[in-house]
Design a protein around this motif. Structure first.
Motif, PDB file in Angstrom:
ATOM      1  N   ASP A 331       9.004  38.555 -39.112  1.00 52.49           N
ATOM      2  CA  ASP A 331      10.361  38.561 -38.583  1.00 52.49           C
ATOM      3  C   ASP A 331      10.524  39.756 -37.652  1.00 52.49           C
ATOM      4  OD1 ASP A 331      11.147  36.317 -40.049  1.00 52.49           O
ATOM      5  OD2 ASP A 331      11.708  37.531 -41.783  1.00 52.49           O
ATOM      6  N   ARG A 332      11.064  39.486 -36.493  1.00 52.70           N
ATOM      7  CA  ARG A 332      11.416  40.558 -35.560  1.00 52.70           C
ATOM      8  C   ARG A 332      12.732  40.169 -34.911  1.00 52.70           C
ATOM      9  NH1 ARG A 332       8.978  41.673 -29.608  1.00 52.70           N
ATOM     10  NH2 ARG A 332      10.242  43.517 -29.091  1.00 52.70           N
ATOM     11  N   LYS A 333      13.808  40.845 -35.299  1.00 54.96           N
ATOM     12  CA  LYS A 333      15.135  40.477 -34.845  1.00 54.96           C
ATOM     13  C   LYS A 333      15.817  41.740 -34.362  1.00 54.96           C
ATOM     14  CE  LYS A 333      15.065  36.822 -38.317  1.00 54.96           C
ATOM     15  NZ  LYS A 333      15.613  36.315 -39.601  1.00 54.96           N
ATOM     16  N   GLU A 334      15.797  41.938 -33.046  1.00 56.64           N
ATOM     17  CA  GLU A 334      16.253  43.210 -32.529  1.00 56.64           C
ATOM     18  C   GLU A 334      16.599  43.129 -31.044  1.00 56.64           C
ATOM     19  OE1 GLU A 334      13.019  45.976 -32.948  1.00 56.64           O
ATOM     20  OE2 GLU A 334      11.884  45.113 -31.289  1.00 56.64           O
ATOM     21  N   VAL A 335      17.342  44.135 -30.601  1.00 53.47           N
ATOM     22  CA  VAL A 335      17.512  44.431 -29.187  1.00 53.47           C
ATOM     23  C   VAL A 335      16.768  45.736 -28.937  1.00 53.47           C
ATOM     24  CG1 VAL A 335      19.131  45.016 -27.352  1.00 53.47           C
ATOM     25  CG2 VAL A 335      19.760  43.294 -29.056  1.00 53.47           C
ATOM     26  N   ALA A 336      15.754  45.702 -28.094  1.00 52.63           N
ATOM     27  CA  ALA A 336      14.927  46.879 -27.823  1.00 52.63           C
ATOM     28  C   ALA A 336      15.109  47.298 -26.366  1.00 52.63           C
ATOM     29  CB  ALA A 336      13.458  46.581 -28.114  1.00 52.63           C
ATOM     30  N   VAL A 337      15.667  48.485 -26.165  1.00 47.25           N
ATOM     31  CA  VAL A 337      15.943  49.012 -24.829  1.00 47.25           C
ATOM     32  C   VAL A 337      14.827  49.985 -24.472  1.00 47.25           C
ATOM     33  CG1 VAL A 337      17.603  50.250 -23.386  1.00 47.25           C
ATOM     34  CG2 VAL A 337      18.419  48.765 -25.245  1.00 47.25           C
ATOM     35  N   HIS A 338      14.008  49.619 -23.480  1.00 47.91           N
ATOM     36  CA  HIS A 338      12.838  50.408 -23.085  1.00 47.91           C
ATOM     37  C   HIS A 338      13.191  51.290 -21.893  1.00 47.91           C
ATOM     38  CE1 HIS A 338       9.895  47.950 -25.481  1.00 47.91           C
ATOM     39  NE2 HIS A 338      10.896  47.088 -25.386  1.00 47.91           N
ATOM     40  N   PHE A 339      13.148  52.610 -22.080  1.00 50.31           N
ATOM     41  CA  PHE A 339      13.447  53.541 -21.000  1.00 50.31           C
ATOM     42  C   PHE A 339      12.206  53.798 -20.147  1.00 50.31           C
ATOM     43  CE2 PHE A 339      16.783  54.189 -24.036  1.00 50.31           C
ATOM     44  CZ  PHE A 339      17.899  54.468 -23.257  1.00 50.31           C
ATOM     45  N   ARG A 340      12.432  54.150 -18.903  1.00 52.70           N
ATOM     46  CA  ARG A 340      11.313  54.458 -18.001  1.00 52.70           C
ATOM     47  C   ARG A 340      10.652  55.770 -18.413  1.00 52.70           C
ATOM     48  NH1 ARG A 340      11.614  50.778 -13.986  1.00 52.70           N
ATOM     49  NH2 ARG A 340      13.683  49.880 -13.550  1.00 52.70           N
ATOM     50  N   PRO A 341       9.358  55.958 -18.088  1.00 49.23           N
ATOM     51  CA  PRO A 341       8.675  57.208 -18.484  1.00 49.23           C
ATOM     52  C   PRO A 341       9.218  58.408 -17.715  1.00 49.23           C
ATOM     53  CG  PRO A 341       7.268  55.867 -17.068  1.00 49.23           C
ATOM     54  CD  PRO A 341       8.463  55.023 -17.401  1.00 49.23           C
ATOM     55  N   VAL A 342       8.991  59.583 -18.262  1.00 46.62           N
ATOM     56  CA  VAL A 342       9.418  60.801 -17.573  1.00 46.62           C
ATOM     57  C   VAL A 342       8.594  60.967 -16.301  1.00 46.62           C
ATOM     58  CG1 VAL A 342      10.204  61.921 -19.672  1.00 46.62           C
ATOM     59  CG2 VAL A 342       7.821  62.185 -18.953  1.00 46.62           C
ATOM     60  N   PRO A 343       9.174  61.587 -15.263  1.00 50.29           N
ATOM     61  CA  PRO A 343       8.440  61.695 -14.002  1.00 50.29           C
ATOM     62  C   PRO A 343       7.355  62.757 -13.993  1.00 50.29           C
ATOM     63  CG  PRO A 343      10.599  62.725 -13.809  1.00 50.29           C
ATOM     64  CD  PRO A 343      10.557  62.068 -15.161  1.00 50.29           C
ATOM     65  N   HIS A 344       7.388  63.711 -14.965  1.00 48.10           N
ATOM     66  CA  HIS A 344       6.418  64.807 -14.934  1.00 48.10           C
ATOM     67  C   HIS A 344       6.277  65.406 -16.325  1.00 48.10           C
ATOM     68  CE1 HIS A 344       4.228  68.365 -13.626  1.00 48.10           C
ATOM     69  NE2 HIS A 344       5.128  69.115 -14.219  1.00 48.10           N
ATOM     70  N   LEU A 345       5.039  65.809 -16.659  1.00 44.27           N
ATOM     71  CA  LEU A 345       4.777  66.525 -17.913  1.00 44.27           C
ATOM     72  C   LEU A 345       4.233  67.913 -17.596  1.00 44.27           C
ATOM     73  CD1 LEU A 345       3.038  63.864 -20.195  1.00 44.27           C
ATOM     74  CD2 LEU A 345       5.250  64.962 -20.599  1.00 44.27           C
ATOM     75  N   PRO A 346       4.613  68.922 -18.377  1.00 42.65           N
ATOM     76  CA  PRO A 346       4.030  70.252 -18.162  1.00 42.65           C
ATOM     77  C   PRO A 346       2.520  70.225 -18.364  1.00 42.65           C
ATOM     78  CG  PRO A 346       5.959  70.377 -19.596  1.00 42.65           C
ATOM     79  CD  PRO A 346       5.629  68.926 -19.430  1.00 42.65           C
ATOM     80  N   LEU A 347       1.813  71.012 -17.595  1.00 41.92           N
ATOM     81  CA  LEU A 347       0.354  71.071 -17.722  1.00 41.92           C
ATOM     82  C   LEU A 347      -0.024  71.621 -19.093  1.00 41.92           C
ATOM     83  CD1 LEU A 347      -0.588  72.469 -14.186  1.00 41.92           C
ATOM     84  CD2 LEU A 347      -0.762  70.114 -15.008  1.00 41.92           C
ATOM     85  N   GLY A 348      -1.172  71.189 -19.569  1.00 43.58           N
ATOM     86  CA  GLY A 348      -1.682  71.725 -20.816  1.00 43.58           C
ATOM     87  C   GLY A 348      -1.465  70.825 -22.015  1.00 43.58           C
ATOM     88  N   HIS A 349      -0.722  69.714 -21.846  1.00 43.67           N
ATOM     89  CA  HIS A 349      -0.533  68.788 -22.954  1.00 43.67           C
ATOM     90  C   HIS A 349      -1.547  67.652 -22.852  1.00 43.67           C
ATOM     91  CE1 HIS A 349       3.460  70.715 -23.391  1.00 43.67           C
ATOM     92  NE2 HIS A 349       3.275  70.396 -24.658  1.00 43.67           N
TER      93      HIS A 349
END
Length: 457
Positions: A331-349
């Motif tokens: 069973d999967r009964k839901e409304v799933a709102v998918h946000f866009r990815p962040v435009p930038h990540l700090p270096l080192g991760h």
């Protein structure tokens, strides 16, 4: 408040599972007075004693959590009349009496036109209301015709085209969450939201519903009404109020903005399938075409998926995916709102951030948010989920709908022009499917549905 409810088709599954328990819940909450009267009408050759005995058994099964005196109070307020709902004289005898009546058509949709015509000839008492279950019509043309019939009987404000999804707590929280929280409403648009999945997948198979389901299919049973209504709540502009006019006007705007599906778009953006034999949990499930009461030649789908886009200021480029299926693995009964990815990540991760997904669980009702955080290892991105439990509502969905009908609050019912626009959206899909322009795929019962198309998933 109307204190007299007549249910046509009173000995059916809808009355047993939902309407009687809904009335009992209202009585338990102190929202149904002793002056309330229920009249059941149907073809069965019963008297009031037989109906009360049947109602007692059904309430004992479907509302066992409520006190016995409450259940008995509903039963004691009831009587029964044998009547053919297409016979104006029989209908007139049922609705006759002092004061207005709420006439609930707990009937197959194909019977609606004849039943409404009979109510017209029977001359309902002034101030009466008519309640109809989904689907409202079989296509756009039949919905328009039915609206015209209803307009001859009662004013539009007295027509309740009910959809119990709109009375579910989590569905109403879709509006509350986005409109009452400053951090969400500014990002509730296509610049931040890539896609929205509106899903009602269930592991249940046909479960003896061939008489209705084989003539409807997944698209008419779920997408054209329930899931399109959820689309409206997710995508609508903020209404001035939650009154019936403001709320329904904004829902209508959404439906009018749906980009028409034609030709190649229907082939590319819609899917239909039906289940073959398989196994769900610990039991074997026969193929849909082998289920009792099914006509395999109809090609009725048990899985339907449609991708829609809206041509308006808020949602250019966001995909709204509506999907429903039977006999699936889970069973999967839901409304799933998918946000866009962040435009930038700090270096080192290290690692990739997962998508932020806001999920409104429909059954069970809950709310969750998928985020990305820092894991146990420094500089490592890991998924994080925040979950909120929703307190059980005072009333079940049908209890709230029945209260609104008796009170005359039409905000959670569907207006006539809204019903027609919903058919405008999906009638081209039905036409293309009837001409086999979109293949009828297959999936084993107990699977995740039809296999992803090439290049998808």
């Amino acid at each position: 408040m109307i204190d007299r409810l007549v249910i046509f088709g009173a000995t059916g599954d809808l009355t047993a599972r939902y309407l009687l328990p809904g009335l009992a819940a209202l009585r338990h909450a102190g929202q149904l007075g002793d002056e309330f009267r229920l009249t059941g009408a149907g073809r069965d050759d019963w008297g009031t004693d037989e109906f009360r005995q049947w109602a007692t058994g059904r309430l004992g099964h479907h509302a066992a959590e409520l006190p016995a005196p409450v259940r008995q109070g509903v039963v004691s307020s009831s009587d029964y009349r044998q009547a053919d709902v297409t016979d104006p004289a029989a209908v007139a005898a049922v609705v006759a009496g002092d004061g207005p009546v709420a006439a609930y058509l707990a009937l197959p949709p194909a019977v609606f036109p004849a039943a409404v015509s009979a109510l017209h000839e029977a001359k309902l008492p002034p101030g009466s209301r008519i309640v109809l279950e989904k689907p409202f019509g079989e296509d756009l043309a039949s919905a328009v015709k039915l609206n015209r019939l209803l307009a001859d009987v009662v004013p539009e404000q007295a027509v309740f085209r009910v959809d119990h999804f709109l009375a579910m707590t989590t569905v109403q929280n879709v509006l509350g969450t986005r409109l009452a929280n400053r951090m969400l409403e500014p990002v509730w648009n296509s610049a931040h939201i890539a896609e929205v999945d509106i899903v009602w997948d269930e592991s249940l198979a046909l479960e003896g519903r061939a008489g209705y389901y084989d003539g409807a299919g997944a698209l008419k049973d779920m997408l054209q009404n329930h899931l399109l209504q959820l689309l409206c709540l997710v995508a609508m502009e903020p209404p001035v109020s939650l009154g019936e006019r403001d709320l329904r006007d904004r829902k209508l705007d959404v439906l009018r903005s749906v980009r028409p599906l034609t030709g190649a778009d229907i082939v590319r953006r819609t899917r239909r399938a039906r289940y073959t034999a398989g196994r769900i949990g610990d039991h074997d499930v026969p193929a849909y075409s082998a289920e009792a009461g099914v006509d395999p030649g109809r090609g009725t789908e048990t899985f339907a998926e449609v991708e829609l886009e809206l041509d308006n200021w808020r949602w250019p480029g966001t995909v709204f995916r509506l999907r429903t299926g039977k006999a699936l693995a889970r069973d999967r009964k839901e409304v799933a709102v998918h946000f866009r990815p962040v435009p930038h990540l700090p270096l080192g991760h290290s690692g990739e951030p997962g998508p932020n997904v806001l999920r409104f669980g429909l059954d069970p009702e809950d709310l969750s948010l998928d985020l990305t955080g820092i894991g146990a290892h420094t500089h490592t991105l890991s998924p994080l989920t925040l979950t909120a439990r929703i307190d059980p509502p005072e009333l079940p969905a049908y209890g709230r709908l029945l209260r609104d009908v008796l009170d005359g609050n039409a905000a959670l019912s569907i207006r006539g022009d809204e019903a027609e626009e919903a058919w405008r959206v999906l009638t081209p899909v039905l036409a293309a499917w009837s001409e086999d322009l979109v293949p009828l795929e297959e999936y084993p019962a107990g699977s995740d549905g039809p296999r992803p198309r090439d290049g998808a998933g």
